[in-house]
Design an enzyme around this catalytic site. Structure first.
Site, PDB file in Angstrom:
ATOM      1  N   SER A  32       4.347  -0.516   7.846  1.00 13.44           N
ATOM      2  CA  SER A  32       3.641  -1.228   8.925  1.00 13.44           C
ATOM      3  C   SER A  32       2.813  -2.384   8.363  1.00 13.44           C
ATOM      4  O   SER A  32       2.709  -3.439   8.996  1.00 13.44           O
ATOM      5  CB  SER A  32       2.786  -0.277   9.768  1.00 13.44           C
ATOM      6  OG  SER A  32       1.744   0.264   9.004  1.00 13.44           O
ATOM      7  N   HIS A 123      -5.943   0.223  -0.694  1.00 15.03           N
ATOM      8  CA  HIS A 123      -6.071   1.680  -0.710  1.00 15.03           C
ATOM      9  C   HIS A 123      -6.845   2.099   0.542  1.00 15.03           C
ATOM     10  O   HIS A 123      -7.845   1.475   0.884  1.00 15.03           O
ATOM     11  CB  HIS A 123      -6.811   2.127  -1.976  1.00 15.03           C
ATOM     12  CG  HIS A 123      -6.800   3.612  -2.124  1.00 15.03           C
ATOM     13  ND1 HIS A 123      -5.691   4.314  -2.573  1.00 15.03           N
ATOM     14  CD2 HIS A 123      -7.741   4.543  -1.834  1.00 15.03           C
ATOM     15  CE1 HIS A 123      -5.959   5.607  -2.560  1.00 15.03           C
ATOM     16  NE2 HIS A 123      -7.194   5.774  -2.122  1.00 15.03           N
ATOM     17  N   ASP A 164      -5.410   2.826  -8.726  1.00 13.64           N
ATOM     18  CA  ASP A 164      -6.604   2.492  -7.941  1.00 13.64           C
ATOM     19  C   ASP A 164      -7.824   2.113  -8.769  1.00 13.64           C
ATOM     20  O   ASP A 164      -8.953   2.397  -8.388  1.00 13.64           O
ATOM     21  CB  ASP A 164      -6.985   3.669  -7.015  1.00 13.64           C
ATOM     22  CG  ASP A 164      -5.799   4.130  -6.195  1.00 13.64           C
ATOM     23  OD1 ASP A 164      -4.996   3.270  -5.808  1.00 13.64           O
ATOM     24  OD2 ASP A 164      -5.670   5.339  -5.964  1.00 13.64           O
TER      25      ASP A 164
HETATM   26  C1  GRF Z   1      -1.510   2.119   3.752  1.00 10.19           C
HETATM   27  O1  GRF Z   1      -2.385   2.974   4.392  1.00 10.19           O
HETATM   28  C2  GRF Z   1      -2.108   1.560   2.493  1.00 10.19           C
HETATM   29  O2  GRF Z   1      -3.484   1.624   2.464  1.00 10.19           O
HETATM   30  C3  GRF Z   1      -1.561   2.451   1.409  1.00 10.19           C
HETATM   31  O3  GRF Z   1      -0.313   2.855   1.844  1.00 10.19           O
HETATM   32  C4  GRF Z   1      -0.280   2.849   3.255  1.00 10.19           C
HETATM   33  C5  GRF Z   1       1.002   2.175   3.657  1.00 10.19           C
HETATM   34  O4  GRF Z   1       1.196   2.291   5.051  1.00 10.19           O
HETATM   35  N1  GRF Z   1      -1.565   1.809   0.137  1.00 10.19           N
HETATM   36  P1  GRF Z   1       2.350   1.490   5.743  1.00 10.19           P
HETATM   37  O5  GRF Z   1       3.650   1.907   5.043  1.00 10.19           O
HETATM   38  O6  GRF Z   1       2.059   0.052   5.549  1.00 10.19           O
HETATM   39  O7  GRF Z   1       2.322   1.895   7.172  1.00 10.19           O
END
Ligand code: GRF
Length: 210
Positions: A32, A123, A164
């Site tokens: 997303s 993150h 991280d």
């Molecule tokens: C996000 O919440 C981001 O913070 C983390 O991975 C997740 C990816 O979510 N690093 P999406 O695949 O972009 O929905």
């Protein structure tokens, strides 16, 4: 300089010359954020998402990016660790900046060295809280709720080759109420990600000379 028809045409052309900064998004999951990034940068004249790289052949992000017309490449773990393969792939797409969006692999040193301060990650917590190996996705939000925290949020940081731990660039906070489930926290955090990640990436790119 003597003004003649030839150099007037050249000057007019040079004024309009735009150097396109090309971005690669690395993602392993739903995508997303990757979609949100593509939509945001599609309105920019001098920056574009030119490549989606995934380490998971069946990750939903791949079809979403294909539907948006973004070239996609799936790499095996072995290829991802192969510096000459990876660097020539990124050169082929003329990539000058890398955005990680849910990419669940450590970035090898040859990439962090070549793209020094040109790889960013997001993150879904206020680092240093709830970071480190194994802390991703819903696990982060479940830990926030279990600890009874009153707030959570996002951290955008530069990448080094430990989970991280790169320099923090930006954080944004959301409230967590006693009624919130981990899913509720995830929604609030995702909203912060969509709002801030593209803008922070754009600001860094504007400051980078290619
Ligand atoms: C996000 O919440 C981001 O913070 C983390 O991975 C997740 C990816 O979510 N690093 P999406 O695949 O972009 O929905």
């Amino acid at each position: 300089m003597q003004i003649n028809a030839q150099n007037v045409v050249f000057c007019a052309f040079a004024k309009d010359l735009i150097i396109m900064k090309k971005i690669a998004v690395f993602a392993s999951g739903t995508g997303s954020n990757a979609v949100n990034l593509v939509q945001y940068f599609s309105t920019k004249k001098d920056m574009e998402i030119a490549l989606l790289l995934s380490n998971k052949a069946n990750a939903p992000v791949i079809d979403k990016m294909k539907a948006l017309g973004v070239p996609t490449v799936v790499v095996t773990n072995e290829k991802f660790e192969d510096s000459s393969y990876m660097l020539s792939l990124l050169r082929e797409y003329d990539i000058s900046f890398i955005i990680l969006a849910g990419f669940l692999k450590i970035i090898p040193p040859f990439l962090t060295e070549t793209f020094d301060n040109k790889i960013i990650n997001i993150h879904p917590s206020l680092l240093p809280k709830y970071g480190g190996k194994g802390m991703y996705g819903m696990k982060v939000h479940e830990a926030v709720v279990a600890a009874g925290d009153k707030e959570s949020g996002i951290t955008i940081h530069y990448l080094n080759n430990r989970y991280d731990e790169g320099e923090v660039i930006f954080q944004a906070v959301c409230e967590v109420t006693t009624d919130d489930t981990a899913e509720d926290v995830a929604k609030k955090v995702h909203a912060l990600e969509y709002e801030h990640y593209p803008k922070v990436a754009e600001k860094i790119l504007q400051s980078i000379k290619n």
